[in-house]
Design a protein around this motif. Structure first.
Motif, mmCIF file in Angstrom:
data_model
loop_
_atom_site.group_PDB
_atom_site.id
_atom_site.type_symbol
_atom_site.label_atom_id
_atom_site.label_comp_id
_atom_site.label_asym_id
_atom_site.label_seq_id
_atom_site.Cartn_x
_atom_site.Cartn_y
_atom_site.Cartn_z
ATOM 1 N N SER A 1 0.812 -1.218 0.000
ATOM 2 C CA SER A 1 0.000 0.000 0.000
ATOM 3 C C SER A 1 0.845 1.268 0.000
ATOM 4 C CB SER A 1 -0.922 0.007 1.225
ATOM 5 O OG SER A 1 -1.664 1.203 1.291
ATOM 6 N N PHE A 2 0.350 2.244 -0.754
ATOM 7 C CA PHE A 2 0.991 3.564 -0.752
ATOM 8 C C PHE A 2 0.541 4.396 0.441
ATOM 9 C CE2 PHE A 2 -2.492 3.290 -3.870
ATOM 10 C CZ PHE A 2 -3.467 4.024 -3.205
ATOM 11 N N ARG A 3 -0.377 3.851 1.255
ATOM 12 C CA ARG A 3 -0.848 4.580 2.445
ATOM 13 C C ARG A 3 0.173 4.565 3.565
ATOM 14 N NH1 ARG A 3 -4.889 2.531 5.099
ATOM 15 N NH2 ARG A 3 -4.988 0.481 4.115
ATOM 16 N N PHE A 4 1.113 3.636 3.505
ATOM 17 C CA PHE A 4 2.126 3.511 4.549
ATOM 18 C C PHE A 4 3.511 3.503 3.913
ATOM 19 C CE2 PHE A 4 -1.542 0.732 5.494
ATOM 20 C CZ PHE A 4 -2.079 1.411 6.574
ATOM 21 N N ASP A 5 4.486 3.964 4.675
ATOM 22 C CA ASP A 5 5.869 3.889 4.208
ATOM 23 C C ASP A 5 6.455 2.562 4.646
ATOM 24 O OD1 ASP A 5 8.229 4.710 3.010
ATOM 25 O OD2 ASP A 5 9.030 5.484 4.892
ATOM 26 N N GLY A 6 6.932 1.804 3.677
ATOM 27 C CA GLY A 6 7.507 0.507 3.993
ATOM 28 C C GLY A 6 8.363 0.017 2.845
ATOM 29 N N PRO A 7 9.019 -1.116 3.013
ATOM 30 C CA PRO A 7 9.843 -1.663 1.934
ATOM 31 C C PRO A 7 8.984 -2.019 0.728
ATOM 32 C CG PRO A 7 9.563 -3.267 3.705
ATOM 33 C CD PRO A 7 9.017 -1.979 4.208
ATOM 34 N N LEU A 8 9.505 -1.794 -0.456
ATOM 35 C CA LEU A 8 8.768 -2.044 -1.689
ATOM 36 C C LEU A 8 8.890 -3.520 -2.044
ATOM 37 C CD1 LEU A 8 7.082 -0.602 -3.829
ATOM 38 C CD2 LEU A 8 9.205 -0.156 -5.085
ATOM 39 N N ASP A 9 8.077 -4.332 -1.383
ATOM 40 C CA ASP A 9 8.177 -5.784 -1.547
ATOM 41 C C ASP A 9 7.053 -6.322 -2.428
ATOM 42 O OD1 ASP A 9 8.209 -8.620 -1.144
ATOM 43 O OD2 ASP A 9 9.317 -8.342 0.712
ATOM 44 N N MET A 10 5.844 -6.453 -1.890
ATOM 45 C CA MET A 10 4.623 -6.879 -2.586
ATOM 46 C C MET A 10 4.562 -8.364 -2.907
ATOM 47 S SD MET A 10 3.400 -3.865 -5.163
ATOM 48 C CE MET A 10 3.835 -2.151 -4.944
ATOM 49 N N ARG A 11 5.504 -9.164 -2.428
ATOM 50 C CA ARG A 11 5.409 -10.608 -2.660
ATOM 51 C C ARG A 11 4.344 -11.215 -1.751
ATOM 52 N NH1 ARG A 11 11.174 -12.544 -1.200
ATOM 53 N NH2 ARG A 11 10.907 -10.760 0.211
ATOM 54 N N MET A 12 3.510 -12.085 -2.316
ATOM 55 C CA MET A 12 2.551 -12.826 -1.498
ATOM 56 C C MET A 12 3.290 -13.812 -0.595
ATOM 57 S SD MET A 12 -0.553 -11.826 -2.211
ATOM 58 C CE MET A 12 -1.589 -11.120 -3.487
ATOM 59 N N ASP A 13 4.330 -14.431 -1.141
ATOM 60 C CA ASP A 13 5.155 -15.367 -0.370
ATOM 61 C C ASP A 13 6.512 -14.726 -0.161
ATOM 62 O OD1 ASP A 13 6.610 -17.394 0.757
ATOM 63 O OD2 ASP A 13 6.006 -18.927 -0.683
ATOM 64 N N THR A 14 6.759 -14.249 1.051
ATOM 65 C CA THR A 14 7.996 -13.524 1.350
ATOM 66 C C THR A 14 9.192 -14.450 1.516
ATOM 67 O OG1 THR A 14 7.361 -13.543 3.692
ATOM 68 C CG2 THR A 14 6.801 -11.574 2.410
ATOM 69 N N THR A 15 8.983 -15.755 1.391
ATOM 70 C CA THR A 15 10.093 -16.695 1.559
ATOM 71 C C THR A 15 10.778 -17.024 0.244
ATOM 72 O OG1 THR A 15 8.734 -18.710 1.268
ATOM 73 C CG2 THR A 15 8.863 -17.764 3.491
ATOM 74 N N ARG A 16 10.235 -16.514 -0.867
ATOM 75 C CA ARG A 16 10.834 -16.863 -2.162
ATOM 76 C C ARG A 16 10.515 -15.791 -3.194
ATOM 77 N NH1 ARG A 16 7.335 -22.223 -2.799
ATOM 78 N NH2 ARG A 16 7.503 -22.041 -0.546
ATOM 79 N N GLY A 17 11.286 -15.783 -4.271
ATOM 80 C CA GLY A 17 11.006 -14.880 -5.373
ATOM 81 C C GLY A 17 11.615 -13.496 -5.208
ATOM 82 N N GLU A 18 11.404 -12.680 -6.221
ATOM 83 C CA GLU A 18 11.970 -11.341 -6.315
ATOM 84 C C GLU A 18 10.953 -10.303 -5.872
ATOM 85 O OE1 GLU A 18 14.739 -9.445 -9.782
ATOM 86 O OE2 GLU A 18 12.732 -10.032 -10.401
#
Length: 307
Positions: A112-129
């Motif tokens: 979300s652009f409503r909060f400041d955070g790392p630009l991740d967006m992965r559904m599965d944070t254990t794998r992928g780019e």
């Protein structure tokens, strides 16, 4: 549309009491999320039934661990793996597409652009780019295609050029706030009531998680795993998803006659594997209580006896 989805999947009114009699049925919650649909399904399933859930979000898997019901199990996989279930083994498949509110509201996930955070967006944070990692090397053409195709954003070109220019001048974008501000500067006109970064964030999320490709795989698999009479219930939240679902159901539910064949060969329409049962929109009361529901569309189909 929680109750409507479960009603459609089970094909019985909310007030009915599941009977212990009869053969066991297997249902699939293909997008567990935080378990709202699964919990309601379990409360209305028969004692001998079972429920299999899928989700690739580690937070969803942790939430599923709190369900102490022997009829329930979850797989830490995306729902493209639905096809790994045995053919004609499932009485109903439910897909609630898109992103969940807890994911949006967690700044660390970067959705979300409503909060400041790392630009991740992965559904599965254990794998992928992550999105940030992809944007660090992607070319202007690639970025523009993603923003245009998955966000339906008419300023895709200027946004892509701004991202690459920013990367060359000051290094890659790493936070949601940086991306939102950059997009706002590239979008010349704004839709009323919508943040100018909305379409771009949607596009990057869909792309980085291959959401549309996964949806198509899961829909194709549903034809194999649903038993005759089994229900397919899909809730979509934007036009790209709904278009795929609508076209899939139409393709497999529309009777086909080959008019090129000689008249003596026209013995009737080809039997189709799905029957379209309807399209449902949320009630005014639900939209008033949950603004996110306003764009929801639920489509329901039934597996026929056709091979």
């Amino acid at each position: 549309m929680l109750n409507e989805a479960v009603d459609s999947l089970l094909n019985k009114p909310e007030t009915s009491n599941p009977s212990a009699a009869g053969a066991a049925a297997t249902y699939v919650d293909a997008t567990f999320g935080r378990g709202g649909h699964s919990r309601l399904l379990l409360s209305r399933m028969a004692p001998q039934d079972r429920l299999i859930a899928f989700d690739h979000d580690p937070d969803a898997i942790a939430e599923a661990a709190t369900i102490a019901d022997p009829r329930f199990s979850i797989r830490h996989q995306g729902f493209r793996h639905l096809g790994e279930l045995p053919d004609a083994s499932v009485a109903g498949v439910l897909m609630d597409l898109g992103i969940s509110s807890p994911q949006i509201d967690n700044p660390e996930r970067g959705f979300s652009f409503r909060f400041d955070g790392p630009l991740d967006m992965r559904m599965d944070t254990t794998r992928g780019e992550s999105v940030a990692q992809w944007l660090a090397t992607a070319e202007v053409k690639q970025i523009a295609e993603v923003v245009r195709d998955y966000g339906e954003e008419r300023f895709a070109g200027p946004i892509a050029k701004a991202i690459v220019a920013r990367r060359q001048e000051r290094g890659p974008i790493s936070t949601t706030t940086e991306l939102a501000e950059l997009v706002a500067g590239a979008v010349k006109t704004r839709e009323s009531g919508q943040n100018p970064a909305t379409r771009t964030f949607q596009a990057f999320r869909i792309f980085i998680n291959a959401e549309l490709e996964e949806l198509q795989h899961a829909l194709d698999a549903s034809l194999r795993v649903l038993q005759p009479g089994g229900r397919l219930v899909v809730i979509s939240f934007h036009s790209l998803e709904d278009r795929i679902v609508k076209q899939f159901i139409a393709k497999h539910a529309r009777e086909v006659v080959d008019r090129r064949a000689p008249s003596w060969m026209l013995g009737g329409a080809t039997a189709m594997p799905l029957e379209a049962l309807g399209r449902v929109k949320p009630s005014a009361a639900e939209v008033a209580g949950n603004k996110r529901a306003r764009s929801a569309v639920m489509r329901v189909a039934r597996r026929t006896d056709a091979p």
